[in-house]
Design an enzyme around this catalytic site. Structure first.
Site, PDB file in Angstrom:
ATOM      1  N   LEU A  75       8.945   9.780   2.264  1.00 51.70           N
ATOM      2  CA  LEU A  75       8.939  10.886   1.257  1.00 51.70           C
ATOM      3  C   LEU A  75       9.519  10.060   0.117  1.00 51.70           C
ATOM      4  CD1 LEU A  75       8.679  13.867   0.316  1.00 51.70           C
ATOM      5  CD2 LEU A  75      10.910  14.377   0.622  1.00 51.70           C
ATOM      6  N   GLY A 112       2.204 -10.365 -11.512  1.00 47.06           N
ATOM      7  CA  GLY A 112       2.815  -9.458 -12.358  1.00 47.06           C
ATOM      8  C   GLY A 112       2.208  -9.439 -13.587  1.00 47.06           C
ATOM      9  N   SER A 171       5.986  -1.906   5.346  1.00 47.86           N
ATOM     10  CA  SER A 171       6.791  -2.368   6.163  1.00 47.86           C
ATOM     11  C   SER A 171       6.643  -1.652   7.754  1.00 47.86           C
ATOM     12  CB  SER A 171       8.264  -2.079   6.164  1.00 47.86           C
ATOM     13  OG  SER A 171       8.536  -0.671   6.057  1.00 47.86           O
ATOM     14  N   GLY A 227       0.544   2.585   2.080  1.00 46.80           N
ATOM     15  CA  GLY A 227      -0.785   3.064   2.439  1.00 46.80           C
ATOM     16  C   GLY A 227      -1.083   4.696   1.819  1.00 46.80           C
ATOM     17  N   ASP A 240      -0.156  -1.396  -4.856  1.00 42.48           N
ATOM     18  CA  ASP A 240      -0.906  -0.384  -4.025  1.00 42.48           C
ATOM     19  C   ASP A 240      -2.228  -0.188  -4.854  1.00 42.48           C
ATOM     20  OD1 ASP A 240       1.016  -0.361  -2.104  1.00 42.48           O
ATOM     21  OD2 ASP A 240       2.170   1.416  -3.335  1.00 42.48           O
TER      22      ASP A 240
END
Length: 302
Positions: free
Chosen positions: A11, A211, A136, A39, A241
């Site tokens: 969360l 970056g 992770s 994900g 992501d």
């Protein structure tokens, strides 16, 4: 269909403050809470682009129930593996004065062997066009957990450290480290040389986030450097992501690498302008698609 896997979902709680000062009391201007994990963020970006995507993640406890409810409210197709432990929280603090972003990531609940087996089974029963494994590994997951999740089809692996190195045994089509993560696992400072090392160890292609300098892709068919038209400031937590979302979309459509990288850079910038990880500024994305520069890199330049 694209399937994203988040073994260590969270969360996400985001606080916006004027400035972050050590040893001081802060009053948040704004607090936002929603389902997260890399994900999940990838799936959220793909959903905003109208892609056919389903996410698979773990969820447990009161926090896990909040994650499930938010995913449903957002209209994201989700398959959640129930776990006994409490889903973790991640905390992001955004400073409006200097644009700094501070993250606090909990390790997550420990998964039992039975819970991990259910997650693997849920992933393997799918036959997606592209499988994305991100983030992770939770405590209790096997060291080679990602290698066990990756199947024979096109796949993307976005993780770091030991999980990244062990995951290469699963022969992912693409891995997407940033420059620091790449240096950590290879010991090499040159990102192209380091990317070649990961390809030697089992990655089909390596896309490196640099970056503000964009992306470098080292593939079987060539090496490219893609750069944005302008440097943006904002919330960078979901930029990587968004890159993975673009890679997954490009692989599913069998697009050439220059086109995939152009979308990835444009979408990454659009994510920086979004208020939360998983949000993208679609207007910026469509403008930037025409402005991203992609050029092949000759061997002697690398």
């Amino acid at each position: 269909m694209i399937v994203t896997v988040t073994p260590n979902a969270a969360l996400d709680v985001t606080y916006t403050v004027d400035s972050l000062v050590p040893d001081a009391v802060h009053r948040a201007r704004d607090v936002r809470r929603r389902a997260g994990g890399k994900g999940v963020n990838v799936a959220r970006v793909l959903h905003s682009l109208g892609a056919d995507v389903r996410l698979i993640a773990t969820a447990g406890g009161v926090t896990g129930a909040e994650v499930a409810a938010e995913l449903g409210a957002a209209g994201l197709a989700a398959e959640l593996v129930p776990i006994a432990g409490e889903t973790r929280r991640t905390t992001t603090v955004l400073s409006t004065v200097d644009g700094s972003v501070t993250l606090l990531n909990e390790p997550g609940p420990e998964l039992s062997a039975a819970e991990w087996a259910v997650l693997v089974e849920r992933v393997h029963r799918r036959a997606p066009d592209v499988l994305v494994c991100s983030g992770s590994l939770p405590p209790g997951a096997p060291a080679d957990g990602y290698a066990r999740l990756l199947g024979g089809g096109p796949s993307i692996l976005d993780t770091s450290g030991a999980a990244l190195l062990a995951g290469l045994a699963g022969r992912p089509a693409v891995v997407k480290p940033n420059a620091d993560e790449l240096r950590e696992v290879t010991g090499l400072t040159d990102p192209v040389a380091a990317a070649r090392e990961l390809r030697r160890r089992g990655a089909g292609a390596v896309v490196v986030s640099l970056g503000a300098d964009g992306l470098v892709a080292v593939t079987a068919s060539g090496t490219w450097h893609a750069t944005p038209s302008t440097v943006l400031t904002g919330n960078s937590t979901g930029a990587g992501d968004a890159v993975v979302a673009a890679l997954a979309l490009g692989l599913s459509r069998r697009e050439p690498w220059p086109e995939i990288l152009r979308r990835a850079v444009a979408l990454s910038g659009a994510a920086v302008l979004g208020p939360l990880a998983g949000d993208v500024d679609l207007a910026h994305y469509h403008r930037e698609l025409e402005l991203v520069a992609v050029r092949a890199r000759p061997e002697q330049e690398l």
